[in-house]
Design an enzyme around this catalytic site. Structure first.
Site, PDB file in Angstrom:
ATOM      1  N   LYS A 232       0.813  -1.218   0.000  1.00  0.00           N
ATOM      2  CA  LYS A 232       0.000   0.000   0.000  1.00  0.00           C
ATOM      3  C   LYS A 232       0.849   1.270   0.000  1.00  0.00           C
ATOM      4  O   LYS A 232       2.030   1.275   0.340  1.00  0.00           O
ATOM      5  CB  LYS A 232      -0.980  -0.018   1.171  1.00  0.00           C
ATOM      6  CG  LYS A 232      -2.069  -1.059   0.982  1.00  0.00           C
ATOM      7  CD  LYS A 232      -3.333  -0.732   1.705  1.00  0.00           C
ATOM      8  CE  LYS A 232      -4.461  -1.664   1.260  1.00  0.00           C
ATOM      9  NZ  LYS A 232      -5.720  -1.413   1.964  1.00  0.00           N
ATOM     10  N   ARG A 266      -4.539 -10.284   4.028  1.00  0.00           N
ATOM     11  CA  ARG A 266      -4.865 -10.193   2.595  1.00  0.00           C
ATOM     12  C   ARG A 266      -3.658  -9.625   1.854  1.00  0.00           C
ATOM     13  O   ARG A 266      -3.226  -8.507   2.140  1.00  0.00           O
ATOM     14  CB  ARG A 266      -6.095  -9.310   2.392  1.00  0.00           C
ATOM     15  CG  ARG A 266      -6.555  -9.176   0.941  1.00  0.00           C
ATOM     16  CD  ARG A 266      -7.792  -8.304   0.856  1.00  0.00           C
ATOM     17  NE  ARG A 266      -8.277  -8.185  -0.517  1.00  0.00           N
ATOM     18  CZ  ARG A 266      -7.878  -7.267  -1.378  1.00  0.00           C
ATOM     19  NH1 ARG A 266      -6.974  -6.351  -1.011  1.00  0.00           N
ATOM     20  NH2 ARG A 266      -8.373  -7.227  -2.607  1.00  0.00           N
TER      21      ARG A 266
END
Length: 290
Positions: A232, A266
């Protein structure tokens, strides 16, 4: 001998339609984006052959759940029409079900996509909108699927435009608790619910770090927690790393999340994350912490 402090629920199971998933050990959820524009791997797996090759690879690497998404939720991403999303995800879900019995998650906010995906073999609805769309609660109830309720401030197109909280951990926890109550009122039992604080979804770097450092606060709701922080942009802000250079940072965050009790991680990088989780669990189970 003193054991490491942990809020892990050693007998926790997640009910996914006709499956009961053991979460006493953390699981890796592998990301399969069948979109042309996802921030990390857009366009790589939007053909059936490439998607199935990646699924087989993830199975070899130790994946526990396969998360199929047909609409990018990166900051600033445009919305996708219902039929276009169905056209992207349905052939892939149907193809996966022919080669594997592993649980499939459908990453969507649309009730019609939820219903169609579950009819084709998906077991879990992964909704960044926390089942707030009209008909979403009923779709999960009627299909018998499990659900991952995620917190997001705003919507993908605008969520990173000056996000604000007075107390981010408390506000995210309260939101998720409210959504759990809404699920229960609609007939979705707690045994079918996973919680996700939504790292990077309407949060700045400080918000993300606070949430990652306080996962145990979410666990006090008594439900399993999913953490999605793979590759991210917070790592670009924190370290100046581009997407292809964010694996070490992603693994550090995943390891710390598991140490605090996260049940599902995840990720894009299944094998590396599975290895990191095994190391964390071996240390946790080794005995006294020095």
């Amino acid at each position: 001998m003193r054991r490491p402090f942990s809020l892990r629920f050693t007998s926790m199971r997640l009910q996914l339609r006709d499956l009961s998933l053991d979460l006493s050990e953390p699981l890796v959820m592998g990301i399969l984006n069948v979109t042309p524009d996802s921030f990390s791997d857009g366009g790589r797996f939007n053909r059936i052959e490439a998607a199935l090759a990646r699924v087989r690879e993830m199975i070899d690497e130790g994946v526990g759940i396969i998360d199929v998404g047909g609409e990018s939720t990166r900051p600033g991403s445009p919305s996708v029409g219902q039929q276009e999303e169905l056209d992207r995800v349905m052939p892939v879900i149907e193809a996966i079900r022919k080669i594997s019995d592993l649980p499939i998650s459908i990453d969507t906010t649309k009730p019609a996509v939820m219903r169609a995906a579950c009819a084709a073999g998906a077991h879990l609805v992964n909704d960044v909108n926390g089942l707030r769309a009209t008909g979403a609660l009923q779709a999960v109830r009627d299909t018998g699927a499990a659900v991952c309720l995620m917190h997001m401030q705003g919507e993908p197109r605008t969520m990173q435009q000056r996000p604000h909280y007075d107390h981010v951990v408390r506000e995210v926890t309260e939101f998720l608790e409210e959504r759990v109550l809404a699920c229960e009122a609609a007939g979705v039992s707690r045994e079918r619910i996973v919680l996700d604080p939504g790292i990077g979804f309407g949060k700045n770097l400080d918000h993300n770090l606070a949430l990652l450092g306080q996962i145990r606060q979410l666990l006090r709701l008594g439900l399993p927690v999913l953490i999605g922080v793979s590759r991210k942009s917070m790592f670009q802000q924190l370290l100046g790393r581009k997407v292809s250079e964010r694996l070490p940072a992603s693994l550090a965050a995943a390891a710390l999340a598991v140490w605090q009790g996260a049940a599902i991680i995840r990720v894009h990088d299944v094998r590396a994350t599975a290895d990191a989780i095994r190391v964390v669990r071996a240390i946790q189970q080794s005995g006294e912490v020095i």
